[in-house]
Design an enzyme around this catalytic site. Structure first.
Site, PDB file in Angstrom:
ATOM      1  N   HIS A 374      46.229  17.244 -34.823  1.00 15.75           N
ATOM      2  CA  HIS A 374      45.696  15.958 -35.298  1.00 15.75           C
ATOM      3  C   HIS A 374      45.913  14.800 -34.344  1.00 15.75           C
ATOM      4  O   HIS A 374      45.603  13.669 -34.688  1.00 15.75           O
ATOM      5  CB  HIS A 374      46.328  15.574 -36.643  1.00 15.75           C
ATOM      6  CG  HIS A 374      45.962  16.487 -37.762  1.00 15.75           C
ATOM      7  ND1 HIS A 374      44.930  16.220 -38.623  1.00 15.75           N
ATOM      8  CD2 HIS A 374      46.490  17.662 -38.155  1.00 15.75           C
ATOM      9  CE1 HIS A 374      44.843  17.190 -39.518  1.00 15.75           C
ATOM     10  NE2 HIS A 374      45.782  18.086 -39.251  1.00 15.75           N
ATOM     11  N   LYS A 565      44.091   0.634 -42.535  1.00 15.12           N
ATOM     12  CA  LYS A 565      44.638   1.850 -41.929  1.00 15.12           C
ATOM     13  C   LYS A 565      46.072   1.532 -41.536  1.00 15.12           C
ATOM     14  O   LYS A 565      46.477   0.368 -41.583  1.00 15.12           O
ATOM     15  CB  LYS A 565      43.837   2.274 -40.695  1.00 15.12           C
ATOM     16  CG  LYS A 565      43.561   1.120 -39.715  1.00 15.12           C
ATOM     17  CD  LYS A 565      42.759   1.569 -38.499  1.00 15.12           C
ATOM     18  CE  LYS A 565      41.287   1.657 -38.773  1.00 15.12           C
ATOM     19  NZ  LYS A 565      40.684   2.935 -38.390  1.00 15.12           N
ATOM     20  N   ARG A 566      46.853   2.556 -41.158  1.00 10.04           N
ATOM     21  CA  ARG A 566      48.199   2.271 -40.685  1.00 10.04           C
ATOM     22  C   ARG A 566      48.143   1.269 -39.527  1.00 10.04           C
ATOM     23  O   ARG A 566      47.169   1.255 -38.755  1.00 10.04           O
ATOM     24  CB  ARG A 566      48.875   3.575 -40.218  1.00 10.04           C
ATOM     25  CG  ARG A 566      49.231   4.508 -41.349  1.00 10.04           C
ATOM     26  CD  ARG A 566      50.229   3.873 -42.295  1.00 10.04           C
ATOM     27  NE  ARG A 566      51.511   3.718 -41.662  1.00 10.04           N
ATOM     28  CZ  ARG A 566      52.584   4.460 -41.929  1.00 10.04           C
ATOM     29  NH1 ARG A 566      52.535   5.411 -42.850  1.00 10.04           N
ATOM     30  NH2 ARG A 566      53.721   4.257 -41.295  1.00 10.04           N
ATOM     31  N   LYS A 571      45.348   1.495 -32.722  1.00 11.30           N
ATOM     32  CA  LYS A 571      44.254   1.177 -33.660  1.00 11.30           C
ATOM     33  C   LYS A 571      43.764  -0.270 -33.478  1.00 11.30           C
ATOM     34  O   LYS A 571      42.720  -0.653 -33.990  1.00 11.30           O
ATOM     35  CB  LYS A 571      44.711   1.423 -35.100  1.00 11.30           C
ATOM     36  CG  LYS A 571      45.021   2.895 -35.400  1.00 11.30           C
ATOM     37  CD  LYS A 571      45.570   3.066 -36.809  1.00 11.30           C
ATOM     38  CE  LYS A 571      46.101   4.463 -37.098  1.00 11.30           C
ATOM     39  NZ  LYS A 571      45.032   5.447 -37.394  1.00 11.30           N
ATOM     40  N   THR A 673      39.291   9.002 -40.836  1.00 11.12           N
ATOM     41  CA  THR A 673      38.569   9.450 -42.035  1.00 11.12           C
ATOM     42  C   THR A 673      38.147   8.241 -42.865  1.00 11.12           C
ATOM     43  O   THR A 673      37.177   8.309 -43.608  1.00 11.12           O
ATOM     44  CB  THR A 673      39.422  10.411 -42.881  1.00 11.12           C
ATOM     45  OG1 THR A 673      40.746   9.876 -42.954  1.00 11.12           O
ATOM     46  CG2 THR A 673      39.466  11.789 -42.273  1.00 11.12           C
ATOM     47  N   LYS A 677      34.645   7.023 -45.159  1.00  6.82           N
ATOM     48  CA  LYS A 677      34.639   6.449 -46.516  1.00  6.82           C
ATOM     49  C   LYS A 677      33.861   5.133 -46.539  1.00  6.82           C
ATOM     50  O   LYS A 677      33.095   4.869 -47.465  1.00  6.82           O
ATOM     51  CB  LYS A 677      36.077   6.221 -47.001  1.00  6.82           C
ATOM     52  CG  LYS A 677      36.869   7.517 -47.147  1.00  6.82           C
ATOM     53  CD  LYS A 677      38.372   7.293 -47.265  1.00  6.82           C
ATOM     54  CE  LYS A 677      39.107   8.608 -47.008  1.00  6.82           C
ATOM     55  NZ  LYS A 677      40.561   8.415 -46.822  1.00  6.82           N
TER      56      LYS A 677
HETATM   57  O1  73E Z   1      42.916  10.312 -36.440  1.00  7.00           O
HETATM   58  C1  73E Z   1      43.734  10.657 -37.523  1.00  7.00           C
HETATM   59  C2  73E Z   1      43.090  11.805 -38.300  1.00  7.00           C
HETATM   60  O2  73E Z   1      41.883  11.368 -38.893  1.00  7.00           O
HETATM   61  C3  73E Z   1      45.107  11.104 -37.017  1.00  7.00           C
HETATM   62  O3  73E Z   1      45.744  10.031 -36.372  1.00  7.00           O
HETATM   63  C4  73E Z   1      45.955  11.573 -38.191  1.00  7.00           C
HETATM   64  O4  73E Z   1      45.282  12.663 -38.834  1.00  7.00           O
HETATM   65  C5  73E Z   1      44.021  12.304 -39.379  1.00  7.00           C
HETATM   66  C6  73E Z   1      43.457  13.511 -40.094  1.00  7.00           C
HETATM   67  O5  73E Z   1      43.045  14.476 -39.187  1.00  7.00           O
HETATM   68  C7  73E Z   1      47.313  11.985 -37.771  1.00  7.00           C
HETATM   69  N1  73E Z   1      48.463  11.808 -38.473  1.00  7.00           N
HETATM   70  C8  73E Z   1      49.453  12.335 -37.766  1.00  7.00           C
HETATM   71  N2  73E Z   1      48.975  12.810 -36.657  1.00  7.00           N
HETATM   72  N3  73E Z   1      47.634  12.593 -36.647  1.00  7.00           N
HETATM   73  C9  73E Z   1      50.868  12.373 -38.143  1.00  7.00           C
HETATM   74  C10 73E Z   1      51.840  12.696 -37.222  1.00  7.00           C
HETATM   75  C11 73E Z   1      53.177  12.726 -37.610  1.00  7.00           C
HETATM   76  C12 73E Z   1      53.540  12.434 -38.911  1.00  7.00           C
HETATM   77  C13 73E Z   1      52.559  12.113 -39.838  1.00  7.00           C
HETATM   78  C14 73E Z   1      51.229  12.074 -39.455  1.00  7.00           C
END
Ligand code: 73E
Length: 839
Positions: A374, A565-566, A571, A673, A677
């Site tokens: 991710h 978003k976070r 970002k 995501t 939405k």
């Molecule tokens: O771009 C997003 C993505 O849409 C990405 O940053 C996020 O996952 C979403 C779903 O695919 C994400 N979260 C984390 N890494 N990528 C993450 C890493 C460590 C702890 C918690 C979350």
């Protein structure tokens, strides 16, 4: 309960009883029954929360039939199931969603009304389970909804954190974190299954021995043992009988182990160990990037993985005589590397516990796992210091060494004398201190590796997983993320749902491609006017909410420009702020400037230890304080920071947005995501060519998307020549005016220190290239303003965005996982009466 009696005496008599009936009167009575028998209240003294609980139990009763039949069918049938392993599941409130998926929203609304109450108020009473940080956890929740809706046998495995993501308060413009006590008034949606508890080892040492057949084996003598207790929540699909399980593990001390072996007579010591064990699943780590080296986090990961694999094996052996066909009946998906230790744990269970030889065990393991990555941020790759790993999980480390040795042997054959390949592929990082690299373990142990958007999957192959791609190109694939239209449209935007359904029927709800049919109405002026009317009403709702929550009056006719978003530097919420200040300066200098009024809405949590992210929140609220109270602006600009952004708040915000801010530095956002939405709810996007933005733009058409900024290769190019952000400041007068206004303390009551770290970071480092993208962003925002002035044009663009969102349903994503990675088929669930003896 005559009907109940009748059906017990004669199972063939199917009379709807108080717990399954779906007519208004039965539901109304069932709520009152539950209020009395479960909450212990008369209506006269019941609180709104009591009524919520009574209704929740009423709905749960109506789910149980489908749930138990689904579980039973999955156990018996020899069909493959999906196990989705994730440290986070951000499911959001259950009540409204279950009403939609059970297709009883209207009846229940009426039944509640007849009791003198309002359904929406009860729905709003539910405390959301915040068991995730953001996109990754929410994706897992959308995927569970789609798995059930597509009738795929599946189970989600994770951790039942006692405290989820913190509640965010804003005090004096700063984020303050409050613990999230989501369980304090009880959780009607879960059922504990203590009879299915399992034991998890930690610490200690390993010991070699020879078994009765003379075979060499290893056993793990742990220092302590923790008990995992499963808590199950039903996840019902949309208008189907399939209700899969979300099984979350809670930790407890294993009293038999701790009391007898170590704490004989030591009562206080025993209580201590109980506290220690229960701490394990106390709290979700509130970072959406890993915090390297926190031992408790590794304990959490191993705990839920070990529980889940034991649970799958136990289930498997009910109907199968061995684990030889484990990989034919289970597809396990690793949601990022958080559960990657599962690769080694399955090997341990097969080899040490079930006495498999290494090679067949490895075949089963590799066939079973898939790994979804991710993130590309190199600092976000999980690695555990070898010392911590070996102390906590000594047997797992031995197994990892064995996996690694055998793997590196194959590498050596393929790339002889290539030391640098060997060291980049090795599970063990030996660069300075030694680490276990979880992504390497996940890649080696999985038969498929995927990114979450086309661009991201390509970049994975080019960058962080380049050497793995060279080694196993056939493992690599892409599955672009998606979102569930049930929660993100039907539940959250009933007005737009109604308008769309009037025009094209309701098949789009689980066949999102059908939204295409809306294109035929784009030239219909009266349809466009209805479209605007809906957006206007939804914006009025949000305006009321904003006034109630933060006391800011906003104009519902203004352009709602939203970034939720976070909070993260990549970002670039602060780039958005640079635009706001630019408009502010322009309006101050030229009060007659003809631009549409805008309301800038922000929401998002910062990781508690992330200094810069917390300053960015302070920047937003400080700029808001000045702009919102400047009489010269005559309310033409407003800036709102909505506290405590979560799933519930997302459901209010997405439907009301005109403009969706998707402005990450190209190459940094794996997918996003929220972007989907927004677009699904008729917002237009201003965005970079990053993550799924690329595909959204492809689908909606370049003319219906506001593009700006450097591309990923251009970002690399700029950086390779020694990026000099100060140059943009020197050459761009308007940008200079913006940064100088922040520096001089204008937004911080003369305090020049407060926001200076942000300015300094931009001028002297700017790792995310805000200054390089500034002018392009401003230009694109001018196009937004021009387009918004022409409301007919804007409506066309908005309708086309919605009509072309079909691809971004999580149903499509899940179908791709099923076909290309998991090789699983749907199973339709037949309902049997709960009291039938053969059930
Ligand atoms: O771009 C997003 C993505 O849409 C990405 O940053 C996020 O996952 C979403 C779903 O695919 C994400 N979260 C984390 N890494 N990528 C993450 C890493 C460590 C702890 C918690 C979350």
């Amino acid at each position: 309960h005559l009907s109940l009696m009748a059906s017990i005496l004669n199972p063939n008599v199917t009379i709807e009883d108080d717990r399954t009936g779906l007519d208004i009167e039965t539901i109304r009575r069932a709520v009152l029954d539950n209020l009395f028998y479960i909450q212990g209240k008369f209506p006269a003294i019941a609180t709104k929360h009591d009524f919520y609980m009574a209704l929740a139990y009423t709905v749960r009763d109506r789910l149980l039939q489908r749930w138990l039949n689904s579980v039973q069918t999955n156990l018996k049938k020899d069909v493959k199931s999906v196990a989705y392993l994730s440290a986070e599941f951000l499911v959001g409130p259950h009540l409204g969603n279950n009403l939609i998926n059970l297709d009883i929203y209207q009846q229940v609304e009426q039944a509640i009304k007849e009791s003198g109450l309002n359904l929406q108020e009860l729905i709003d009473t539910e405390e959301e389970p915040g068991l995730g940080n953001g996109g990754l956890g929410r994706l897992a929740a959308c995927y569970l909804d789609s798995l059930s809706s597509l009738e795929i046998p599946a189970i989600g495995y994770g951790i039942r954190y006692e405290f989820g993501i913190f509640d965010q308060h804003i005090q004096d413009g700063w984020q303050v974190e409050i613990t999230d006590k989501w369980l304090q008034y009880g959780n009607p949606w879960e059922i504990a299954r203590p009879e299915s508890s399992v034991m998890v080892n930690f610490g200690g040492r390993t010991e070699a021995y020879t078994d009765d057949h003379g075979a060499f084996r290893v056993r793990w003598i742990p220092e302590y043992v923790v008990k995992g207790i499963p808590y199950d929540t039903p996840i019902l699909g949309y208008k189907v009988n399939t209700a899969n399980t979300l099984r979350l593990w809670r930790s407890e001390a294993c009293e038999s182990f701790n009391f007898e072996r170590f704490n004989q007579g030591d009562y206080y010591g025993a209580v201590d160990s109980k506290v220690h064990s229960e701490n394990l699943c106390k709290v979700l780590y509130p970072n959406d990037e890993p915090i390297q080296g926190k031992e408790l986090r590794l304990q959490q990961q191993y705990f839920f993985v070990c529980c889940s694999l034991q649970d799958m094996i136990r289930t498997h052996l009910i109907e199968n005589s061995s684990l030889d066909n484990f990989d034919q009946l289970w597809a396990i998906q690793l949601n990022d590397t958080h559960p990657a230790v599962a690769v080694a744990e399955l090997m341990r269970l097969l080899v040490d516990v079930h006495h498999y030889e290494w090679e067949p065990a490895w075949q089963i393991t590799e066939n079973t796992f898939g790994y979804t990555n991710h993130t590309l941020l190199p600092e976000a790759l999980e690695k555990w210091p070898l010392s911590i790993f070996g102390r906590l999980l000594p047997r797992l480390l031995e197994i990892i060494y064995e996996i690694n040795n055998r793997f590196l042997e194959r590498v050596r054959i393929k790339f002889p004398d290539n030391g640098s390949k060997m060291s980049s592929l090795s599970i063990i990082d030996e660069s300075d201190d030694k680490y276990v690299r979880m992504a390497n373990l996940a890649c080696i142990g999985s038969h498929r590796i995927n990114g979450v958007a086309q661009l991201h999957s390509e970049l994975l192959k080019e960058t962080i997983l380049h050497d793995f791609y060279a080694l196993f190109p056939e493992k690599f694939t892409n599955v672009t993320n998606g979102v569930t239209p049930r929660r993100w449209m039907v539940l959250s935007n009933p007005r737009l749902t109604e308008l769309i359904t009037q025009k094209i029927g309701n098949r789009w709800i689980n066949h999102l491609d059908e939204l295409k049919q809306l294109e035929q109405f784009v030239d219909d002026a009266s349809f466009r006017s209805q479209w605007r009317q809906v957006k206007q009403e939804v914006k009025q709702d949000l305006a009321k909410y904003i006034e109630k929550k933060v006391g800011i009056v906003v104009n519902p006719a203004s352009l709602f420009d939203v970034q939720v978003k976070r909070i993260h530097e990549y970002k670039r919420q602060h780039l958005n702020v640079l635009h706001i200040i630019t408009l502010y300066n322009r309006l101050k200098h030229n009060p007659n400037l003809d631009i549409p009024p805008r309301t800038f809405i922000f929401g998002g949590k910062a990781a508690p230890g992330y200094f810069m992210a917390k300053r960015i929140i302070k920047l937003i609220t400080s700029v808001g304080d000045v702009i919102n109270n400047d009489p010269d602006l005559k309310d033409r600009l407003k800036v709102v920071f909505l506290p405590d952004y979560n799933v519930t708040l997302g459901q209010r915000v997405y439907p009301a947005a005109d403009l969706s801010e998707q402005i990450s530095t190209a190459g940094k956002e794996a997918s996003g995501t929220g972007n989907m939405k927004f677009s699904l709810n008729g917002a237009l996007t201003i965005g970079t060519l990053d993550g799924a933005n690329v595909e959204i733009r492809e689908e909606v058409g370049a003319e219906n998307f506001f593009l700006f900024g450097l591309t990923t290769p251009q970002v690399a190019e700029v950086k390779s020549h020694g990026y000099y952000p100060r140059g943009h400041y020197d050459s761009n007068e308007e940008l200079r005016g913006v940064l100088d206004l922040i520096s001089c303390g204008f937004f911080s009551r003369g305090n020049r220190e407060l926001l200076q770290p942000i300015v300094d970071n931009l001028l002297y480092d700017d790792p995310y290239l805000l200054l390089a993208d500034y002018q392009s962003y401003i230009n694109s925002q001018e196009e937004v303003s021009e387009a918004y002035k022409d409301q007919e044009r804007w409506s066309r663009m908005s309708i086309l965005n919605v009509a072309r969102m079909g691809k971004f349903s999580s149903d499509r994503s899940i179908q791709e996982y099923c076909d290309n990675i998991w090789k699983v088929q749907p199973v339709s669930i037949k309902l049997q009466a709960y009291n039938q003896e053969n059930a």
